[in-house]
Design an enzyme around this catalytic site. Structure first.
Site, PDB file in Angstrom:
ATOM      1  N   CYS A 134       3.971   4.270   6.584  1.00  0.00           N
ATOM      2  CA  CYS A 134       3.541   3.770   5.268  1.00  0.00           C
ATOM      3  C   CYS A 134       2.018   3.683   5.202  1.00  0.00           C
ATOM      4  CB  CYS A 134       4.175   2.404   5.024  1.00  0.00           C
ATOM      5  SG  CYS A 134       3.663   1.667   3.466  1.00  0.00           S
ATOM      6  N   CYS A 137       0.709   0.635   3.283  1.00  0.00           N
ATOM      7  CA  CYS A 137       0.746  -0.644   4.007  1.00  0.00           C
ATOM      8  C   CYS A 137      -0.347  -0.697   5.076  1.00  0.00           C
ATOM      9  CB  CYS A 137       2.092  -0.845   4.711  1.00  0.00           C
ATOM     10  SG  CYS A 137       3.517  -0.306   3.787  1.00  0.00           S
ATOM     11  N   ASP A 138      -0.564   0.391   5.793  1.00  0.00           N
ATOM     12  CA  ASP A 138      -1.394   0.341   7.004  1.00  0.00           C
ATOM     13  C   ASP A 138      -2.707   1.108   6.926  1.00  0.00           C
ATOM     14  OD1 ASP A 138       0.662  -1.121   8.144  1.00  0.00           O
ATOM     15  OD2 ASP A 138       1.681   0.649   8.915  1.00  0.00           O
TER      16      ASP A 138
END
Ligand SMILES: Cc1cc2nc3c(=O)[nH]c(=O)nc-3n(C[C@H](O)[C@H](O)[C@H](O)COP(=O)(O)OP(=O)(O)OC[C@H]3O[C@@H](n4cnc5c(N)ncnc54)[C@H](O)[C@@H]3O)c2cc1C
Length: 305
Positions: A134, A137-138
């Site tokens: 992701c 997200c990261d």
């Protein structure tokens, strides 16, 4: 006893709920995480009609959730573990992971799909310490770092492009000799100097100590093996349908649910919608259309009982 249980609160499940409630069905949605599905992890969506400018994924899907809730949809927290059907009573029993059960006269399976793993050494070991599925997200952890994206479809190209906001270099590694993505995305990648295309290449292992330090890759034409110094590896190589709870005879060899154009399976009263079904294009707009179709079919089915 519910008329309908919708399994999964992604775009397909939420759209099914909107149509089901408006048709007067007594329904619940069962969701194992929080509502929104894969769209919650999508930085921006620019191909869902109705928005002149790109819209953050969470915003789009939160609007769907709010719409469903305003109409009266109840979203219950729970993970479906098995689904059984009594052909005499025509009642479905959904057994949840905690052992509890819920029953309904019809079911829409809309549990979507999960990203596939590479299955190479280091992938599991470094998950959360340099291996991610992701970018939204990261990605921010990789400011001025070097990352690799594995994959060659729309999602891989979108995510590689997103990572260039943070990373100083993004290797875009794909096993074929060209990417299999929309033209607009291929053009975007080609004009982005932070993205380094690495074609006809497969990853062999992810290496490091406490975190990722490098990725070993092999060119499948020349057989040359190279070690790329990277801080992060992002994997987008396809999907596995989330269908393990369904009877095997409604699935194809890839584990996808076989449906007709009305989203009906071979079991009367069992419908499927979205990324988990056969021939799905795995896009939000199509998942929504599937959900609406499945709810209308469920309504028709229930009206005939
Ligand atoms: C990184 C990324 C970027 C993307 N970008 C775009 C884009 O720009 N445009 C576009 O159109 N599409 C995009 N997609 C694809 C899009 O997100 C999917 O096509 C869409 O989300 C499918 O909706 P769905 O409802 O079928 O499934 P999902 O979104 O997968 O939702 C399924 C839901 O079911 C739940 N669930 C799963 N198993 C269970 C269980 N056992 N019990 C209960 N609940 C369960 C999940 O938690 C989830 O909430 C992207 C996907 C990814 C991963």
């Amino acid at each position: 006893m519910k008329d309908l249980i919708i399994l999964g609160a992604g775009p397909a499940g939420l759209s099914a709920a909107i149509y089901g409630i408006r048709a007067g069905l007594n329904l619940i949605i069962l969701e194992k995480f929080s509502p929104g599905g894969q769209v919650m992890n999508t930085y921006e969506v620019e191909n869902y009609p109705g928005f002149a400018n790109p819209i953050p994924g969470w915003e789009l899907v939160s609007a769907m959730e709010n719409q469903a809730r305003r109409l009266g949809a109840e979203i219950i927290s729970g993970e479906i573990a098995t689904l059984s059907f009594d052909s005499r009573t025509k009642i479905f029993t959904a057994t949840l992971a905690d052992g509890s059960t819920v029953q309904a006269k019809s079911i829409i399976a809309a549990t979507g799909a999960s990203l596939k793993k590479l299955g190479i050494p280091g992938e599991e070991h470094f998950f959360g310490r340099g291996v991610s599925y992701c970018a939204t997200c990261d990605g921010a952890f990789y400011k001025d770092r070097v990352t690799a994206v594995i994959g060659g479809g729309n999602t891989a190209l979108e995510e590689a492009h997103f990572l260039t906001r943070f990373a100083r270099r993004v290797y875009l590694i794909h096993r074929r000799n060209q990417y299999r993505a929309d033209k607009i995305l291929k053009e975007r990648i080609a004009s982005d100097e932070k993205i380094v295309p690495v074609l006809e290449t497969i990853p062999l292992s992810i290496n490091g100590d406490t975190k990722v330090k490098s990725l070993t890759v092999k060119n499948i034409r020349t057989e040359q093996i190279t070690e790329l110094a990277v801080d992060g590896v992002f994997v987008f190589i396809g999907y596995i349908p989330n269908t393990s709870y369904l009877p095997k005879d409604v699935l194809n060899e890839k584990g996808e649910v076989i449906v007709d154009i009305h989203m009906r399976t071979k079991i009367p009263g069992l419908f499927a919608a979205g990324d988990l079904r056969s021939e799905s294009r795995r896009q939000i707009v199509m998942a929504c259309a599937d959900g609406a179709t499945a709810a209308m079919s469920a309504y028709e089915y229930l009206s005939q009982q």
